[in-house]
Write a protein that holds these residues in place. Structure first.
Motif, PDB file in Angstrom:
ATOM      1  N   ILE A   1       0.789  -1.388  -0.006  1.00 16.56           N
ATOM      2  CA  ILE A   1       0.120  -0.106  -0.111  1.00 16.56           C
ATOM      3  C   ILE A   1       0.959   1.166   0.127  1.00 16.56           C
ATOM      4  CG2 ILE A   1      -1.709   1.324   1.225  1.00 16.56           C
ATOM      5  CD1 ILE A   1      -3.020  -1.437   2.298  1.00 16.56           C
ATOM      6  N   GLN A   2       1.983   1.459   0.898  1.00 17.59           N
ATOM      7  CA  GLN A   2       2.737   2.513   0.825  1.00 17.59           C
ATOM      8  C   GLN A   2       3.263   2.787  -0.511  1.00 17.59           C
ATOM      9  OE1 GLN A   2       2.577   4.468   3.301  1.00 17.59           O
ATOM     10  NE2 GLN A   2       1.702   3.119   4.881  1.00 17.59           N
ATOM     11  N   ASP A   3       4.020   1.662  -1.129  1.00 20.49           N
ATOM     12  CA  ASP A   3       4.790   1.831  -2.253  1.00 20.49           C
ATOM     13  C   ASP A   3       3.636   2.146  -3.420  1.00 20.49           C
ATOM     14  OD1 ASP A   3       6.921   1.062  -1.200  1.00 20.49           O
ATOM     15  OD2 ASP A   3       6.660  -1.205  -2.223  1.00 20.49           O
ATOM     16  N   PHE A   4       2.380   1.878  -3.549  1.00 21.06           N
ATOM     17  CA  PHE A   4       1.476   2.290  -4.356  1.00 21.06           C
ATOM     18  C   PHE A   4       1.196   3.948  -4.333  1.00 21.06           C
ATOM     19  CE2 PHE A   4      -2.978   2.882  -5.604  1.00 21.06           C
ATOM     20  CZ  PHE A   4      -2.805   2.649  -7.100  1.00 21.06           C
ATOM     21  N   LEU A   5       1.060   4.162  -3.069  1.00 23.01           N
ATOM     22  CA  LEU A   5       0.844   5.546  -2.646  1.00 23.01           C
ATOM     23  C   LEU A   5       1.873   6.391  -2.845  1.00 23.01           C
ATOM     24  CD1 LEU A   5      -1.502   5.146   0.676  1.00 23.01           C
ATOM     25  CD2 LEU A   5      -2.197   5.569  -1.911  1.00 23.01           C
ATOM     26  N   LEU A   6       2.969   6.043  -2.636  1.00 18.53           N
ATOM     27  CA  LEU A   6       4.578   6.899  -3.002  1.00 18.53           C
ATOM     28  C   LEU A   6       4.543   7.075  -4.555  1.00 18.53           C
ATOM     29  CD1 LEU A   6       7.034   5.507  -0.776  1.00 18.53           C
ATOM     30  CD2 LEU A   6       6.218   7.835  -0.610  1.00 18.53           C
ATOM     31  N   LYS A   7       4.110   6.193  -5.265  1.00 16.35           N
ATOM     32  CA  LYS A   7       4.098   6.040  -6.770  1.00 16.35           C
ATOM     33  C   LYS A   7       3.010   6.999  -7.254  1.00 16.35           C
ATOM     34  CE  LYS A   7       6.497   1.828  -7.545  1.00 16.35           C
ATOM     35  NZ  LYS A   7       6.163   0.511  -8.086  1.00 16.35           N
ATOM     36  N   THR A   8       1.838   7.181  -6.509  1.00 21.30           N
ATOM     37  CA  THR A   8       0.694   8.006  -7.004  1.00 21.30           C
ATOM     38  C   THR A   8       0.882   9.230  -6.495  1.00 21.30           C
ATOM     39  OG1 THR A   8      -0.939   5.979  -6.409  1.00 21.30           O
ATOM     40  CG2 THR A   8      -2.024   8.392  -6.288  1.00 21.30           C
ATOM     41  N   GLU A   9       1.457   9.753  -5.496  1.00 29.43           N
ATOM     42  CA  GLU A   9       1.919  11.031  -5.058  1.00 29.43           C
ATOM     43  C   GLU A   9       2.766  11.776  -6.061  1.00 29.43           C
ATOM     44  OE1 GLU A   9       3.173  13.180  -0.891  1.00 29.43           O
ATOM     45  OE2 GLU A   9       3.509  11.156  -1.117  1.00 29.43           O
ATOM     46  N   GLU A  10       3.596  10.937  -6.856  1.00 32.71           N
ATOM     47  CA  GLU A  10       4.458  11.508  -7.877  1.00 32.71           C
ATOM     48  C   GLU A  10       3.763  12.001  -8.955  1.00 32.71           C
ATOM     49  OE1 GLU A  10       7.096   8.346  -8.847  1.00 32.71           O
ATOM     50  OE2 GLU A  10       8.162   8.011  -7.283  1.00 32.71           O
ATOM     51  N   PHE A  11       2.405  11.658  -9.092  1.00 32.39           N
ATOM     52  CA  PHE A  11       1.881  12.433 -10.239  1.00 32.39           C
ATOM     53  C   PHE A  11       0.801  13.506  -9.636  1.00 32.39           C
ATOM     54  CE2 PHE A  11       2.314   8.091 -11.690  1.00 32.39           C
ATOM     55  CZ  PHE A  11       2.883   8.460 -13.135  1.00 32.39           C
ATOM     56  N   LEU A  12       1.285  14.013  -8.327  1.00 29.49           N
ATOM     57  CA  LEU A  12       0.362  15.113  -7.884  1.00 29.49           C
ATOM     58  C   LEU A  12       1.283  16.036  -7.341  1.00 29.49           C
ATOM     59  CD1 LEU A  12      -2.015  12.660  -5.527  1.00 29.49           C
ATOM     60  CD2 LEU A  12      -2.655  13.936  -7.693  1.00 29.49           C
ATOM     61  N   SER A  13       2.406  16.303  -7.947  1.00 30.63           N
ATOM     62  CA  SER A  13       3.434  17.142  -7.409  1.00 30.63           C
ATOM     63  C   SER A  13       3.033  18.661  -7.484  1.00 30.63           C
ATOM     64  CB  SER A  13       4.842  17.110  -7.860  1.00 30.63           C
ATOM     65  OG  SER A  13       4.748  17.115  -9.384  1.00 30.63           O
ATOM     66  N   ASP A  14       2.104  18.932  -8.343  1.00 31.15           N
ATOM     67  CA  ASP A  14       1.526  20.249  -8.297  1.00 31.15           C
ATOM     68  C   ASP A  14       0.473  20.578  -7.453  1.00 31.15           C
ATOM     69  OD1 ASP A  14       0.100  18.434  -9.758  1.00 31.15           O
ATOM     70  OD2 ASP A  14      -0.869  19.999 -10.779  1.00 31.15           O
ATOM     71  N   LEU A  15       0.031  19.600  -6.587  1.00 30.98           N
ATOM     72  CA  LEU A  15      -1.044  19.969  -5.397  1.00 30.98           C
ATOM     73  C   LEU A  15      -0.281  20.435  -4.206  1.00 30.98           C
ATOM     74  CD1 LEU A  15      -3.031  18.063  -7.172  1.00 30.98           C
ATOM     75  CD2 LEU A  15      -3.638  17.347  -4.961  1.00 30.98           C
ATOM     76  N   PRO A  16      -1.038  21.563  -3.499  1.00 34.03           N
ATOM     77  CA  PRO A  16      -0.515  21.880  -2.374  1.00 34.03           C
ATOM     78  C   PRO A  16      -0.076  20.665  -1.470  1.00 34.03           C
ATOM     79  CG  PRO A  16      -2.149  23.263  -2.931  1.00 34.03           C
ATOM     80  CD  PRO A  16      -2.300  21.973  -3.843  1.00 34.03           C
ATOM     81  N   LEU A  17       0.941  20.779  -0.640  1.00 35.58           N
ATOM     82  CA  LEU A  17       1.290  19.667   0.062  1.00 35.58           C
ATOM     83  C   LEU A  17       0.318  19.225   1.095  1.00 35.58           C
ATOM     84  CD1 LEU A  17       3.557  17.890   1.477  1.00 35.58           C
ATOM     85  CD2 LEU A  17       4.182  19.689   3.095  1.00 35.58           C
ATOM     86  N   GLN A  18      -0.496  20.080   1.884  1.00 31.62           N
ATOM     87  CA  GLN A  18      -1.561  19.693   2.682  1.00 31.62           C
ATOM     88  C   GLN A  18      -2.614  18.822   1.962  1.00 31.62           C
ATOM     89  OE1 GLN A  18      -1.578  20.144   6.092  1.00 31.62           O
ATOM     90  NE2 GLN A  18      -3.403  18.724   6.125  1.00 31.62           N
ATOM     91  N   GLU A  19      -3.195  19.321   0.820  1.00 34.93           N
ATOM     92  CA  GLU A  19      -4.226  18.737   0.103  1.00 34.93           C
ATOM     93  C   GLU A  19      -3.457  17.264  -0.430  1.00 34.93           C
ATOM     94  OE1 GLU A  19      -5.588  20.862  -3.195  1.00 34.93           O
ATOM     95  OE2 GLU A  19      -5.973  22.726  -2.013  1.00 34.93           O
TER      96      GLU A  19
END
Length: 306
Positions: free
Chosen positions: A9-27
């Motif tokens: 789960i952690q690995d999947f979410l880390l990879k998912t987060e890479e596609f959200l770099s333009d979102l504010p950190l809190q969001e």
């Protein structure tokens, strides 16, 4: 987590987060935590699920990220190839459908998903149950107990007639009950309760003394039972400690922990049943056919040896 580990789960979410770099950190952190909770809940509800198929259904990390973008009403991310763009749209749509179906399944299986009342929080219909007053933390069929927070002190004794009484029945709703023994012909209790019981909470019916604590809501009691009497402890949820039992004992508990501390001076015949959970295997070697009967019927939780 059976088929899917926490690391998956952690690995999947880390990879998912890479596609959200333009979102504010809190969001971004809020979105990741929401997905973490939902994925854990899904794995708990569907043990053994194949993670590769689950990732494909969600459209992979990019598909999951695009679902978050869709929810946030911000532009989706595509690859440079038109075919990839079309595939991303399709997998994102599939991810949306899968996520909606997941929420529907969880709502059906665990309604209510979240509830909060006074010092008690329940998640996924009680799969997670944190009861501050009772001092209970439950996750699945695993329980931990600490000091209760009941405020009202309730103490007393009840003289047991010399003849005609053979059993003591102690009934409660939710609580922590410790049973010890006394050679004196009286029932003794020292309790902390949500509310004091009304008159008639203890009575004699034929050959039994019945101590009914259901009306108090929650209780944390130390009860001394005369050694000559058999006894039954019956409750909905909580923890029951049986310390060096001296006579036949029957414990019936819906959910929680039952702890038995055998007396080395006595022999016991153990009949321990748990619907979902564990029984300490060391009781098998201690059981003797001609011993004092210790019978347990537990719906969900564990029977432990002290």
């Amino acid at each position: 987590m059976n088929g899917i580990t926490e690391q998956d789960i952690q690995d999947f979410l880390l990879k998912t987060e890479e596609f959200l770099s333009d979102l504010p950190l809190q969001e971004r952190e809020t979105a990741m935590e929401e997905w973490r909770v939902q994925l854990r809940a899904y794995v708990q509800a569907m043990p053994g699920v194949d993670f590769t198929r689950l990732k494909m259904a969600l459209g992979g990390p990019r598909g999951a990220a695009n679902f978050i973008r869709l929810k946030q009403k911000i532009p989706l991310q595509y690859g440079s190839d038109p075919g990839i763009k079309r595939a991303v749209v399709l997998t994102t749509a599939a991810g949306v459908i899968a996520f909606v179906l997941l929420l529907g399944f969880l709502w059906w299986k665990f309604t209510p998903i979240f509830s909060f009342k006074e010092d008690r929080v329940q998640v996924l219909g009680g799969l997670i149950d944190i009861d501050g007053q009772l001092g209970q933390v439950k996750f699945g069929d695993q329980y931990e107990f600490s000091d209760s927070q009941f405020k009202n002190v309730f103490e007393g004794t009840y003289e047991i007639p010399a003849d005609g009484v053979e059993d003591v029945l102690i009934e409660f709703d939710r609580g922590q009950i410790e049973i010890t023994y006394t050679p004196d012909p009286r029932l003794v209790w020292n309790c902390k309760v949500s509310a004091e019981p009304g008159e008639g909470f203890i009575r004699q019916e034929k050959e039994a003394i019945i101590m009914n604590l259901k009306s108090v809501g929650g209780t944390d009691c130390e009860v001394k039972v005369p050694t000559r009497l058999k006894h039954t402890i019956s409750g909905d949820a909580g923890k029951v400690d049986i310390i060096a039992p001296t006579n036949d004992t029957f414990v019936q508990l819906g959910n929680g922990i039952i702890v038995i501390a055998p007396d080395s001076e006595n022999s016991y015949r153990f009949d321990l049943k748990v619907g979902q959970g564990l029984v300490d295997p060391s009781f098998n070697s201690l059981s003797s056919e001609d011993g004092i009967e210790i019978k347990v019927d537990l719906g969900n939780g564990s029977v432990q040896k002290k």
